[in-house]
Design a protein around this motif. Structure first.
Motif, mmCIF file in Angstrom:
data_model
loop_
_atom_site.group_PDB
_atom_site.id
_atom_site.type_symbol
_atom_site.label_atom_id
_atom_site.label_comp_id
_atom_site.label_asym_id
_atom_site.label_seq_id
_atom_site.Cartn_x
_atom_site.Cartn_y
_atom_site.Cartn_z
ATOM 1 N N VAL A 146 13.187 -4.650 6.416
ATOM 2 C CA VAL A 146 14.599 -4.932 6.181
ATOM 3 C C VAL A 146 14.721 -6.407 5.821
ATOM 4 O O VAL A 146 14.168 -7.274 6.502
ATOM 5 C CB VAL A 146 15.454 -4.599 7.427
ATOM 6 N N ILE A 147 15.440 -6.662 4.715
ATOM 7 C CA ILE A 147 15.627 -8.048 4.277
ATOM 8 C C ILE A 147 17.094 -8.424 4.348
ATOM 9 O O ILE A 147 17.972 -7.564 4.297
ATOM 10 C CB ILE A 147 15.087 -8.280 2.849
ATOM 11 N N GLN A 148 17.334 -9.725 4.473
ATOM 12 C CA GLN A 148 18.686 -10.263 4.456
ATOM 13 C C GLN A 148 18.725 -11.335 3.364
ATOM 14 O O GLN A 148 17.931 -12.282 3.388
ATOM 15 C CB GLN A 148 19.050 -10.876 5.802
ATOM 16 N N PHE A 149 19.636 -11.152 2.399
ATOM 17 C CA PHE A 149 19.735 -12.117 1.308
ATOM 18 C C PHE A 149 20.336 -13.430 1.781
ATOM 19 O O PHE A 149 21.234 -13.457 2.624
ATOM 20 C CB PHE A 149 20.581 -11.555 0.158
ATOM 21 N N LYS A 150 19.820 -14.507 1.225
ATOM 22 C CA LYS A 150 20.379 -15.840 1.422
ATOM 23 C C LYS A 150 21.186 -16.185 0.170
ATOM 24 O O LYS A 150 21.428 -15.317 -0.663
ATOM 25 C CB LYS A 150 19.249 -16.828 1.690
ATOM 26 N N THR A 151 21.601 -17.417 0.014
ATOM 27 C CA THR A 151 22.439 -17.816 -1.114
ATOM 28 C C THR A 151 21.660 -17.737 -2.426
ATOM 29 O O THR A 151 20.647 -18.426 -2.586
ATOM 30 C CB THR A 151 22.957 -19.260 -0.925
ATOM 31 N N PRO A 152 22.117 -16.900 -3.377
ATOM 32 C CA PRO A 152 21.468 -16.857 -4.692
ATOM 33 C C PRO A 152 21.672 -18.186 -5.426
ATOM 34 O O PRO A 152 22.651 -18.902 -5.176
ATOM 35 C CB PRO A 152 22.200 -15.732 -5.423
ATOM 36 N N TYR A 153 20.749 -18.488 -6.344
ATOM 37 C CA TYR A 153 20.909 -19.710 -7.124
ATOM 38 C C TYR A 153 20.220 -19.600 -8.472
ATOM 39 O O TYR A 153 19.399 -18.717 -8.710
ATOM 40 C CB TYR A 153 20.420 -20.938 -6.353
ATOM 41 N N LEU A 154 20.615 -20.513 -9.359
ATOM 42 C CA LEU A 154 20.006 -20.638 -10.676
ATOM 43 C C LEU A 154 19.041 -21.803 -10.637
ATOM 44 O O LEU A 154 19.262 -22.790 -9.932
ATOM 45 C CB LEU A 154 21.081 -20.882 -11.738
#
Length: 134
Positions: free
Chosen positions: A70-78
């Protein structure tokens, strides 16, 4: 690095359930993964450097090498990487095995500014990601 607000931030998913969805849209598991964290990366373009949308995550249950992690996403970025063109000046200083793999120079800027058109494109792609993950 250009952070993006997203509905997937802090959301948890079973890795096996979303990995194929993301891969079918061009994402790959990024090179900096470990058993407790990683990212899905999408190469958006390669003009004026490589333009990436990165979806970083941490493992909240299990490990990346296990079914059912199970994963938990962190803040996406470019992310923009600007590379030198041509062969690496240090090839003569390295052994033949290393030189045959690492032929290209280090980046000029590993974390360059993200051009405006890729900020817009990244936000649009992220909205699509949100729609098929949530």
């Amino acid at each position: 690095m250009y952070p993006l607000e997203s509905k997937i931030e802090n959301q948890t998913f079973v890795l096996n359930h979303i990995e194929e969805k993301l891969k079918s849209h061009g994402f790959v598991i990024g090179p900096n993964w470990d058993f407790d964290h990683g990212s899905f990366d999408l190469l958006m373009a390669n003009d004026h450097g490589y333009q990436y949308l990165r979806l970083p995550f941490k493992v909240s249950s299990g490990s990346l090498d296990m079914d059912g992690a199970v994963i938990q996403f962190k803040t996406p970025y470019l992310l923009t990487h600007v590379y030198n063109k041509g062969l690496d000046d240090n090839i003569g200083l390295e052994g033949n095995a290393t030189a045959s793999i690492n032929q290209f120079q280090e980046p000029i800027e590993a974390d360059a500014n993200v051009p405006g058109k890729y900020q817009k494109k990244g936000r649009e792609i992220l909205k699509l990601v949100e729609s098929y993950l949530t």
